[in-house]
Design an enzyme around this catalytic site. Structure first.
Site, PDB file in Angstrom:
ATOM      1  N   VAL A 126      60.967  48.420  25.662  1.00 39.85           N
ATOM      2  CA  VAL A 126      62.336  48.092  25.242  1.00 39.85           C
ATOM      3  C   VAL A 126      62.332  46.956  24.204  1.00 39.85           C
ATOM      4  CG1 VAL A 126      64.673  47.556  26.030  1.00 39.85           C
ATOM      5  CG2 VAL A 126      63.131  48.790  27.544  1.00 39.85           C
TER       6      VAL A 126
ATOM      7  N   LYS B 122      67.571  45.489  36.462  1.00 45.81           N
ATOM      8  CA  LYS B 122      68.530  45.712  37.572  1.00 45.81           C
ATOM      9  C   LYS B 122      68.090  45.036  38.864  1.00 45.81           C
ATOM     10  CE  LYS B 122      65.653  49.052  36.725  1.00 45.81           C
ATOM     11  NZ  LYS B 122      65.262  49.601  35.435  1.00 45.81           N
TER      12      LYS B 122
ATOM     13  N   VAL C  66      71.837  49.498  33.932  1.00 49.85           N
ATOM     14  CA  VAL C  66      72.298  50.701  34.650  1.00 49.85           C
ATOM     15  C   VAL C  66      72.411  51.872  33.681  1.00 49.85           C
ATOM     16  CG1 VAL C  66      74.101  51.723  36.095  1.00 49.85           C
ATOM     17  CG2 VAL C  66      73.644  49.279  36.248  1.00 49.85           C
TER      18      VAL C  66
ATOM     19  N   GLY D  81      70.538  53.128  31.340  1.00 52.74           N
ATOM     20  CA  GLY D  81      70.052  53.003  29.958  1.00 52.74           C
ATOM     21  C   GLY D  81      71.136  52.926  28.910  1.00 52.74           C
TER      22      GLY D  81
ATOM     23  N   ILE E 270      73.894  54.540  28.578  1.00 58.69           N
ATOM     24  CA  ILE E 270      75.281  54.891  28.948  1.00 58.69           C
ATOM     25  C   ILE E 270      76.110  53.614  29.139  1.00 58.69           C
ATOM     26  CG2 ILE E 270      76.735  56.008  30.683  1.00 58.69           C
ATOM     27  CD1 ILE E 270      74.426  57.882  31.320  1.00 58.69           C
TER      28      ILE E 270
ATOM     29  N   GLU F  54      55.972  55.438  36.949  1.00 58.83           N
ATOM     30  CA  GLU F  54      54.939  54.400  37.070  1.00 58.83           C
ATOM     31  C   GLU F  54      53.777  54.935  37.912  1.00 58.83           C
ATOM     32  OE1 GLU F  54      55.377  51.112  36.050  1.00 58.83           O
ATOM     33  OE2 GLU F  54      57.402  51.462  35.294  1.00 58.83           O
TER      34      GLU F  54
ATOM     35  N   ASP G  26      65.257  51.897  42.963  1.00 60.19           N
ATOM     36  CA  ASP G  26      65.779  51.633  41.615  1.00 60.19           C
ATOM     37  C   ASP G  26      67.260  52.047  41.543  1.00 60.19           C
ATOM     38  OD1 ASP G  26      65.121  51.267  38.534  1.00 60.19           O
ATOM     39  OD2 ASP G  26      66.209  53.161  38.735  1.00 60.19           O
TER      40      ASP G  26
ATOM     41  N   LYS H 189      70.783  49.667  41.012  1.00 61.78           N
ATOM     42  CA  LYS H 189      71.854  49.999  40.050  1.00 61.78           C
ATOM     43  C   LYS H 189      73.187  50.170  40.771  1.00 61.78           C
ATOM     44  CE  LYS H 189      68.521  51.948  36.870  1.00 61.78           C
ATOM     45  NZ  LYS H 189      67.667  53.108  36.575  1.00 61.78           N
TER      46      LYS H 189
ATOM     47  N   GLY I 277      64.082  54.885  27.929  1.00 64.71           N
ATOM     48  CA  GLY I 277      63.435  55.075  26.636  1.00 64.71           C
ATOM     49  C   GLY I 277      63.671  53.873  25.744  1.00 64.71           C
TER      50      GLY I 277
HETATM   51  N1  LIG Z   1      61.534  51.395  29.664  1.00 64.25           N
HETATM   52  C1  LIG Z   1      62.771  51.824  29.868  1.00 64.25           C
HETATM   53  O1  LIG Z   1      63.120  52.960  29.489  1.00 64.25           O
HETATM   54  C2  LIG Z   1      63.792  50.949  30.545  1.00 64.25           C
HETATM   55  C3  LIG Z   1      65.095  51.435  30.753  1.00 64.25           C
HETATM   56  C4  LIG Z   1      66.053  50.604  31.343  1.00 64.25           C
HETATM   57  C5  LIG Z   1      65.705  49.326  31.722  1.00 64.25           C
HETATM   58  N2  LIG Z   1      64.420  48.892  31.533  1.00 64.25           N
HETATM   59  C6  LIG Z   1      64.079  47.529  31.958  1.00 64.25           C
HETATM   60  O2  LIG Z   1      63.699  46.794  30.813  1.00 64.25           O
HETATM   61  C7  LIG Z   1      62.734  45.808  31.166  1.00 64.25           C
HETATM   62  C8  LIG Z   1      61.501  45.970  30.282  1.00 64.25           C
HETATM   63  O3  LIG Z   1      60.935  47.242  30.512  1.00 64.25           O
HETATM   64  P1  LIG Z   1      59.810  47.853  29.551  1.00 64.25           P
HETATM   65  O4  LIG Z   1      59.754  49.305  29.879  1.00 64.25           O
HETATM   66  O5  LIG Z   1      60.045  47.442  28.148  1.00 64.25           O
HETATM   67  O6  LIG Z   1      58.505  47.145  30.110  1.00 64.25           O
HETATM   68  P2  LIG Z   1      57.031  47.181  29.492  1.00 64.25           P
HETATM   69  O7  LIG Z   1      56.918  48.230  28.443  1.00 64.25           O
HETATM   70  O8  LIG Z   1      56.090  47.222  30.625  1.00 64.25           O
HETATM   71  O9  LIG Z   1      56.900  45.776  28.763  1.00 64.25           O
HETATM   72  C9  LIG Z   1      56.973  44.586  29.460  1.00 64.25           C
HETATM   73  C10 LIG Z   1      56.774  43.420  28.526  1.00 64.25           C
HETATM   74  O10 LIG Z   1      56.978  42.221  29.271  1.00 64.25           O
HETATM   75  C11 LIG Z   1      55.967  41.295  28.900  1.00 64.25           C
HETATM   76  N3  LIG Z   1      55.840  40.308  29.960  1.00 64.25           N
HETATM   77  C12 LIG Z   1      55.494  40.480  31.257  1.00 64.25           C
HETATM   78  N4  LIG Z   1      55.576  39.311  31.927  1.00 64.25           N
HETATM   79  C13 LIG Z   1      55.977  38.390  31.043  1.00 64.25           C
HETATM   80  C14 LIG Z   1      56.236  37.013  31.107  1.00 64.25           C
HETATM   81  N5  LIG Z   1      56.125  36.337  32.248  1.00 64.25           N
HETATM   82  N6  LIG Z   1      56.652  36.370  29.978  1.00 64.25           N
HETATM   83  C15 LIG Z   1      56.801  37.046  28.820  1.00 64.25           C
HETATM   84  N7  LIG Z   1      56.559  38.353  28.683  1.00 64.25           N
HETATM   85  C16 LIG Z   1      56.164  39.024  29.780  1.00 64.25           C
HETATM   86  C17 LIG Z   1      54.738  42.138  28.664  1.00 64.25           C
HETATM   87  O11 LIG Z   1      53.849  41.387  27.876  1.00 64.25           O
HETATM   88  P3  LIG Z   1      52.502  41.997  27.242  1.00 64.25           P
HETATM   89  O12 LIG Z   1      52.964  42.950  26.176  1.00 64.25           O
HETATM   90  O13 LIG Z   1      51.801  40.832  26.675  1.00 64.25           O
HETATM   91  O14 LIG Z   1      51.802  42.681  28.374  1.00 64.25           O
HETATM   92  C18 LIG Z   1      55.370  43.332  27.915  1.00 64.25           C
HETATM   93  O15 LIG Z   1      55.486  43.058  26.563  1.00 64.25           O
HETATM   94  C19 LIG Z   1      62.474  46.030  32.668  1.00 64.25           C
HETATM   95  O16 LIG Z   1      63.301  45.165  33.406  1.00 64.25           O
HETATM   96  C20 LIG Z   1      62.906  47.468  32.901  1.00 64.25           C
HETATM   97  O17 LIG Z   1      63.306  47.696  34.248  1.00 64.25           O
HETATM   98  C21 LIG Z   1      63.456  49.663  30.944  1.00 64.25           C
END
Ligand SMILES: NC(=O)c1ccc[n+]([C@@H]2O[C@H](COP(=O)([O-])OP(=O)(O)OC[C@H]3O[C@@H](n4cnc5c(N)ncnc54)[C@H](OP(=O)(O)O)[C@@H]3O)[C@@H](O)[C@H]2O)c1
Length: 410
Positions: free
Chosen positions: A14, A96, A123, A125, A127, A180, A191, A195, A292
């Site tokens: 994200v 969330k 919640v 994404g 929407i 995951e 999850d 939400k 996404g």
């Molecule tokens: N992916 C989705 O489609 C989606 C949808 C809705 C909500 N979300 C929410 O959005 C958030 C991010 O998700 P994501 O999918 O982008 O996760 P991700 O791809 O796993 O990326 C997580 C990022 O957080 C960094 N990180 C971890 N611990 C950290 C810390 N203590 N300080 C600073 N950076 C830190 C990681 O660093 P490194 O790069 O150095 O490892 C990485 O860049 C989550 O809360 C997730 O639930 C995601």
């Protein structure tokens, strides 16, 4: 607010999406000032940006007035968000679990420090459901919310509806990056429950700890259960559900059989949908991509944009809320098992249908929610529970004894 100077925590799926989306959004008076990630040794898909690794680089920077938290640990996010709010920085997050577990404390902290805490992306994404519940439905009394809010389980269920086993569908979802390595939070309905906590707050004004809500996932669904659905022309969807009754609220997460005319029947794969039922507007379905990089970043962008006019959630419904979580009701359920004797662990108030086969059996009928709540369904690999399309039994229709009992045997 003048220019928005953003401190971005997290540069993963994200975070990088937001970086690219902001680069293509010229009309917004906002720019990313600093990015902090975790792993200094990681090879990045975007390389022409400076990545820092000390959280204080953002927290101690007086120029940064917006912290965007997009990391993948809710415990670490809790510390970062708390610090940011205490330092009077607005916070936008997509997390969330963080919000659901620390709702009251974080809201109070934002209020005390006169800053905004926004979380539209948390919640469903892309929407726009939180702000719509907060603003658009401010005066229309809501009676029901029913959300397919977890893309991973919806993808697995879509595959299962096409005859693929749960195990194969999960593996496929993991290979495609939808699930995951440890899928527990998704497949056991946690999850979706986090939400639901956010939806309950904005739809009905109810603040509730996630532990108080029941979540039944899809881990134990068997192909026979899906075949049962297919034979009826139904589909299985995992819903986060809230139903208003007088001064009570029914709320839980569970898989449900739905008929062809249900508005979510064709919500497939990683898509999400939230059905809102209101007194005057009647039923409305919000449909879109629930996850996404770009879809989620678009919701984060919308929150950042709202900060330009100092937008804050006002939680007006909480001020007048008299609703309490209710558990004195009954549900019409299908309970399936490969072992017929397991079905007798469940106390039915009324039974509509029984099927007993050599390798697979089921019972359909009314069960008290208190009975359902006392079973850890995610750990009962010998049984699966599905709500029937008309799930809620109103007390007046309850009769004692067996009603319209059909016993099938093969
Ligand atoms: N992916 C989705 O489609 C989606 C949808 C809705 C909500 N979300 C929410 O959005 C958030 C991010 O998700 P994501 O999918 O982008 O996760 P991700 O791809 O796993 O990326 C997580 C990022 O957080 C960094 N990180 C971890 N611990 C950290 C810390 N203590 N300080 C600073 N950076 C830190 C990681 O660093 P490194 O790069 O150095 O490892 C990485 O860049 C989550 O809360 C997730 O639930 C995601």
């Amino acid at each position: 607010m003048s220019i928005l100077k953003i401190g971005l925590f997290g540069f993963g799926c994200v975070g990088t999406g937001l970086y690219q989306v902001l680069n293509q959004t010229n009309q917004l008076n906002a720019r990313i000032h600093k990015i902090v990630a975790k792993n200094p040794h990681k090879t990045r898909s975007i390389q022409d940006v400076e990545i820092l690794f000390d959280p204080d680089a953002i927290l101690n920077d007086p120029e940064i007035n917006v912290v965007v938290e997009l990391i993948n640990s809710s415990e670490e996010a809790y510390q970062l968000v708390k610090e940011a709010l205490k330092r009077k920085k607005n916070v936008v997050t997509a997390n969330k679990k963080l919000i659901a577990e620390h709702f009251a404390e974080l809201i109070d902290l934002a209020k005390e420090n006169r800053v905004s805490l926004l979380y539209e992306a948390a919640v469903a994404g892309s929407i726009p459901i939180i702000r719509n519940l907060e603003e658009y439905y401010n005066n229309d009394t809501l009676s029901r919310i029913e959300g397919i809010v977890n893309g991973t389980t919806n993808y697995i269920l879509t595959q299962a509806n096409n005859g693929i086993s749960y195990e194969d569908a999960l593996q496929d979802a993991q290979e495609k990056g939808f699930a995951e390595a440890d899928p527990t939070l998704d497949v056991d309905g946690f999850d979706a429950k986090f939400k639901l906590v956010l939806l309950l707050k904005h739809a009905f004004g109810l603040t509730i700890k996630p532990e108080r809500l029941l979540n039944i996932g899809i881990r134990n669904l068997k192909l026979k259960d899906v075949q049962f659905a297919n034979e009826k022309g139904w589909r299985i969807k995992l819903f986060a559900k809230a139903i208003k009754r007088d001064n009570g609220l029914i709320a839980f997460v569970a898989p449900q059989l739905i008929t062809k005319d249900h508005s979510s029947f064709h919500v497939d794969d990683e898509f999400n949908a939230v059905l809102v039922q209101a007194a005057f507007a009647d039923k409305q379905l919000f449909y879109g991509k629930g996850a996404g990089s770009f879809p989620t970043a678009s919701a984060v962008l919308s929150d950042i944009s709202a900060l330009q006019y100092n937008y804050q959630y006002e939680y007006r419904k909480s001020a007048s809320n008299i609703l309490e979580l209710e558990d004195d009701f009954s549900l019409k359920v299908y309970i399936g098992s490969e072992n017929a004797s397991s079905l007798y662990d469940i106390d039915f108030e009324e039974i509509d249908d029984i099927f007993i086969g050599k390798n697979y059996s089921y019972r359909i009928g009314n069960v008290k929610f208190q009975t359902i709540k006392n079973i850890d369904w995610n750990k009962r690999s010998d049984m699966s529970l599905l709500l029937l399309p008309e799930e809620l039994i109103e007390q007046k229709s309850l009769k004692s004894g067996y009603n319209e009992l059909n016993i099938n045997q093969n």
